[in-house]
Design a protein around this motif. Structure first.
Motif, short mmCIF file in Angstrom:
data_model
loop_
_atom_site.label_atom_id
_atom_site.label_comp_id
_atom_site.label_asym_id
_atom_site.label_seq_id
_atom_site.Cartn_x
_atom_site.Cartn_y
_atom_site.Cartn_z
N MET A 54 4.62 -15.49 6.18
CA MET A 54 4.85 -14.60 7.04
C MET A 54 4.02 -13.36 6.86
N PRO A 55 3.31 -12.85 7.93
CA PRO A 55 2.38 -11.84 7.61
C PRO A 55 3.15 -10.49 7.53
N LEU A 56 2.49 -9.55 6.67
CA LEU A 56 2.99 -8.16 6.62
C LEU A 56 3.08 -7.34 7.69
N THR A 57 3.99 -6.52 7.84
CA THR A 57 4.21 -5.49 8.95
C THR A 57 2.84 -4.53 9.11
N VAL A 58 2.54 -4.00 7.66
CA VAL A 58 1.67 -2.86 7.69
C VAL A 58 0.14 -3.36 7.92
N GLN A 59 -0.77 -2.59 8.20
CA GLN A 59 -2.28 -2.86 8.54
C GLN A 59 -3.10 -2.09 7.71
N ILE A 60 -4.21 -2.44 7.52
CA ILE A 60 -5.27 -1.41 6.82
C ILE A 60 -5.46 -0.15 7.75
N GLY A 61 -5.33 0.80 7.10
CA GLY A 61 -5.30 2.04 7.82
C GLY A 61 -4.01 2.65 8.14
N ASP A 62 -3.17 2.19 8.18
CA ASP A 62 -1.84 2.73 8.34
C ASP A 62 -1.68 4.01 7.35
N GLN A 63 -0.87 5.11 7.94
CA GLN A 63 -0.35 5.96 6.96
C GLN A 63 1.10 5.67 6.53
N VAL A 64 1.24 5.59 5.46
CA VAL A 64 2.73 5.29 5.13
C VAL A 64 3.41 6.27 4.07
N VAL A 65 4.84 6.14 4.14
CA VAL A 65 5.67 6.60 3.04
C VAL A 65 6.26 5.80 2.31
N PHE A 66 6.37 5.87 0.93
CA PHE A 66 6.82 4.93 0.05
C PHE A 66 7.78 5.30 -0.98
N GLU A 67 8.53 4.72 -1.72
CA GLU A 67 9.46 4.85 -2.77
C GLU A 67 8.82 5.78 -3.64
N LYS A 68 9.76 6.80 -4.46
CA LYS A 68 8.89 7.53 -5.51
C LYS A 68 8.53 6.59 -6.76
N GLN A 69 9.23 5.95 -7.15
CA GLN A 69 8.77 5.30 -8.24
C GLN A 69 8.20 3.74 -7.91
N ALA A 70 7.89 3.56 -6.94
CA ALA A 70 7.54 2.32 -6.44
C ALA A 70 5.79 1.91 -7.05
N GLY A 71 5.61 0.81 -7.31
CA GLY A 71 4.31 0.20 -7.48
C GLY A 71 3.60 0.47 -8.80
N HIS A 72 2.33 0.21 -9.12
CA HIS A 72 1.56 0.49 -10.33
C HIS A 72 0.19 1.01 -9.94
N THR A 73 -0.06 2.18 -10.79
CA THR A 73 -1.40 2.74 -10.31
C THR A 73 -2.41 1.84 -11.20
N VAL A 74 -3.66 1.79 -10.42
CA VAL A 74 -4.56 0.94 -10.68
C VAL A 74 -5.78 1.65 -10.56
N ASN A 75 -6.73 1.74 -11.67
CA ASN A 75 -7.97 2.35 -11.49
C ASN A 75 -9.10 1.17 -11.20
N TYR A 76 -9.76 1.44 -10.04
CA TYR A 76 -10.88 0.56 -9.85
C TYR A 76 -12.00 1.33 -9.41
N GLU A 77 -13.10 0.99 -10.16
CA GLU A 77 -14.58 1.43 -9.86
C GLU A 77 -14.29 3.30 -9.92
N GLY A 78 -13.43 3.78 -10.69
CA GLY A 78 -13.34 5.22 -11.11
C GLY A 78 -12.43 5.81 -10.20
N LYS A 79 -11.71 5.16 -9.34
CA LYS A 79 -10.56 5.49 -8.29
C LYS A 79 -9.12 5.16 -8.57
N ASP A 80 -8.23 6.01 -8.39
CA ASP A 80 -6.92 5.41 -8.57
C ASP A 80 -6.32 4.80 -7.42
N TYR A 81 -5.73 3.66 -7.53
CA TYR A 81 -4.83 3.17 -6.29
C TYR A 81 -3.77 2.77 -6.63
#
Length: 94
Positions: A54-81
């Motif tokens: 089932m495809p995701l609801t969000v798409q590339i380019g969407d501006q989103v609000v997310f939970e404070k403690q969500a996810g993992h920070t990843v550094n890729y090519e000198g930039k944090d995602y």
């Protein structure tokens, strides 16, 4: 570019200058984790019990609000995602 798997999403976090109630600009250490970001990559979607995706609801380019403690920070090519699951997204900003 990072390619997230399944229901994961890669965000570029929007850093916002924050001020205290007294008008002082807060340092990085004093700030809370940002909660807004721009979707830069999405996974293929949820894998359902029957094996279909089932495809995701969000798409590339969407501006989103997310939970404070969500996810993992990843550094890729000198930039944090931030890599998180779609369920951690609270809203899309229109």
């Amino acid at each position: 570019m990072l390619k997230p798997l399944n229901d994961r999403i890669v965000l570029e976090v929007v850093e916002q200058e924050q001020m205290s109630a007294g008008g002082l600009v807060l340092t990085t250490a004093a700030k809370e984790k940002p909660q807004n970001g721009t979707v830069v990559a999405v996974g293929a979607g949820y894998i359902l019990d029957n094996g279909n995706k089932m495809p995701l609801t969000v798409q590339i380019g969407d501006q989103v609000v997310f939970e404070k403690q969500a996810g993992h920070t990843v550094n890729y090519e000198g930039k944090d995602y931030l890599v998180l699951r779609e369920k951690d997204i609270i809203a899309v900003i229109e």
